[in-house]
Design an enzyme around this catalytic site. Sequence first.
Site, PDB file in Angstrom:
ATOM      1  CE1 TYR A  53      39.527  41.406  34.313  1.00 24.57           C
ATOM      2  CE2 TYR A  53      39.720  38.812  34.410  1.00 24.57           C
ATOM      3  CZ  TYR A  53      39.605  40.117  35.000  1.00 24.57           C
ATOM      4  OH  TYR A  53      38.640  40.059  36.175  1.00 24.57           O
ATOM      5  NE  ARG A 107      32.731  38.208  30.275  1.00 19.79           N
ATOM      6  CZ  ARG A 107      32.798  37.438  31.320  1.00 19.79           C
ATOM      7  NH1 ARG A 107      31.746  37.212  32.388  1.00 19.79           N
ATOM      8  NH2 ARG A 107      33.803  36.658  31.738  1.00 19.79           N
ATOM      9  NE  ARG A 145      51.603  57.650  32.983  1.00 22.04           N
ATOM     10  CZ  ARG A 145      50.695  58.639  33.359  1.00 22.04           C
ATOM     11  NH1 ARG A 145      51.116  59.838  32.812  1.00 22.04           N
ATOM     12  NH2 ARG A 145      49.888  58.657  34.188  1.00 22.04           N
ATOM     13  CG  HIS A 151      45.992  60.765  30.924  1.00 20.74           C
ATOM     14  ND1 HIS A 151      47.076  61.077  31.281  1.00 20.74           N
ATOM     15  CD2 HIS A 151      45.372  60.063  32.152  1.00 20.74           C
ATOM     16  CE1 HIS A 151      47.201  60.970  32.553  1.00 20.74           C
ATOM     17  NE2 HIS A 151      46.274  60.497  33.036  1.00 20.74           N
ATOM     18  CE  LYS A 170      36.525  38.305  33.452  1.00 25.45           C
ATOM     19  NZ  LYS A 170      36.239  38.633  34.736  1.00 25.45           N
ATOM     20  CD  GLU A 184      30.158  42.256  39.948  1.00 26.97           C
ATOM     21  OE1 GLU A 184      30.218  41.155  39.444  1.00 26.97           O
ATOM     22  OE2 GLU A 184      30.411  43.261  39.324  1.00 26.97           O
ATOM     23  CG  LEU A 204      31.744  40.430  34.555  1.00 29.56           C
ATOM     24  CD1 LEU A 204      32.287  41.422  33.367  1.00 29.56           C
ATOM     25  CD2 LEU A 204      32.718  39.456  34.800  1.00 29.56           C
TER      26      LEU A 204
HETATM   27  N1  PDD Z   1      36.163  36.875  37.647  1.00 27.03           N
HETATM   28  N2  PDD Z   1      32.191  39.360  38.847  1.00 27.03           N
HETATM   29  C1  PDD Z   1      33.176  39.819  38.904  1.00 27.03           C
HETATM   30  C2  PDD Z   1      33.627  41.191  39.298  1.00 27.03           C
HETATM   31  C3  PDD Z   1      34.515  38.936  38.266  1.00 27.03           C
HETATM   32  O1  PDD Z   1      35.533  39.354  38.210  1.00 27.03           O
HETATM   33  C4  PDD Z   1      33.875  37.630  37.663  1.00 27.03           C
HETATM   34  C5  PDD Z   1      34.979  36.799  37.138  1.00 27.03           C
HETATM   35  C6  PDD Z   1      32.702  37.233  37.781  1.00 27.03           C
HETATM   36  C7  PDD Z   1      32.138  35.942  37.140  1.00 27.03           C
HETATM   37  O2  PDD Z   1      32.227  35.811  35.813  1.00 27.03           O
HETATM   38  P1  PDD Z   1      32.416  34.688  35.111  1.00 27.03           P
HETATM   39  O3  PDD Z   1      31.439  33.715  35.715  1.00 27.03           O
HETATM   40  O4  PDD Z   1      32.366  34.853  33.708  1.00 27.03           O
HETATM   41  O5  PDD Z   1      33.799  34.061  35.483  1.00 27.03           O
HETATM   42  C8  PDD Z   1      31.763  38.167  38.275  1.00 27.03           C
HETATM   43  C9  PDD Z   1      37.245  35.972  37.027  1.00 27.03           C
HETATM   44  C10 PDD Z   1      37.164  34.772  37.112  1.00 27.03           C
HETATM   45  C11 PDD Z   1      38.663  36.669  37.521  1.00 27.03           C
HETATM   46  O6  PDD Z   1      38.729  37.790  37.600  1.00 27.03           O
HETATM   47  O7  PDD Z   1      39.538  35.948  37.722  1.00 27.03           O
END
Ligand code: PDD
Length: 284
Positions: free
Chosen positions: A33, A52, A100, A102, A147, A180, A205
């Site tokens: 996403y 990304r 379903r 895997h 992501k 993070e 990320l």
């Molecule tokens: N989250 N780290 C993680 C684990 C994240 O899920 C996100 C973003 C970030 C920051 O990434 P960016 O600057 O590209 O938004 C760092 C989004 C906003 C979410 O899951 O809603």
Amino acid sequence: MSRVAYVNGRYLRHAEAQVHIEDRGYQFSDGVYEVILIKNGHMIDEEQHLKRLQKSLSSLEIVLPMKQTAMRHIMKEVIKRNKFQNGIIYIQITRGVAAREHSFPKYSNPTLVMTARRIAAKNYNEIESGVKVITIDDIRWKRCDIKSISLLPNVLGKQTARNQGAYEAWMVDAAGYVTEGTSTNAWIVSPDGRLITAELGRNILSGITRNRFIKIIHELNYKLEERQFSVEEAKNAREAFFTSSTSFLTPVTEIDGAVIGNGRAGSLSIELLKAYDNYMNQAY
Ligand code: PDD
């Protein structure tokens, strides 16, 4: 105003938008996403988000179900049909619907869903009072650079924070370093004024907002170190904050109960946030 969602070629009323129960996103979290900020009707750092997205898709061997130009067109259309100026667009792509099993299905069409949501403009007084952060073990997998929609550790971490009256949880690896936040990138300012955030790798990320702030920091000639920092170092920092597309830059005034700086947003944090605000207003 009724919301509009996009699902596999159709624009639908949000309340009626659906995907199949055997979608692999639903069954295996087999998808990725993006969340892109919309400011005054324009997407911020659209290019970087799409890059990304492509990288995440490639890592999972999912093929974007259309040309990128077509997808951009749909993104604009979703924003237009939702009739707001400030908010976010959410894009999710999964491997699609299949019985379903895997392993990857032999045939499946990726499912593409987009939704958009209005978010209220930030209030500087609120931002300046900052937020509390707690620290938790980083129990995630070893590909946090993807992501992925598989966010259970992040969900549990954020809820732990909320249960303790904090806004965000910073995740800490086995060696005691902050990786993070559950949905944000973590930053500190050292006592002598250097900005510090974890270096990119498979354990975090590559935040689009993080990367934008790095550019801003260089432009403003502040010293930046992309390296790991411990919880102890964070507690003794002059300032702390986190960044993301939805939180921009949010100052942190407490980490596990330890007060950061004077307990208010730091001056460098505010300066950077204002610079980011300027960037967003000039970005289109
Ligand atoms: N989250 N780290 C993680 C684990 C994240 O899920 C996100 C973003 C970030 C920051 O990434 P960016 O600057 O590209 O938004 C760092 C989004 C906003 C979410 O899951 O809603």
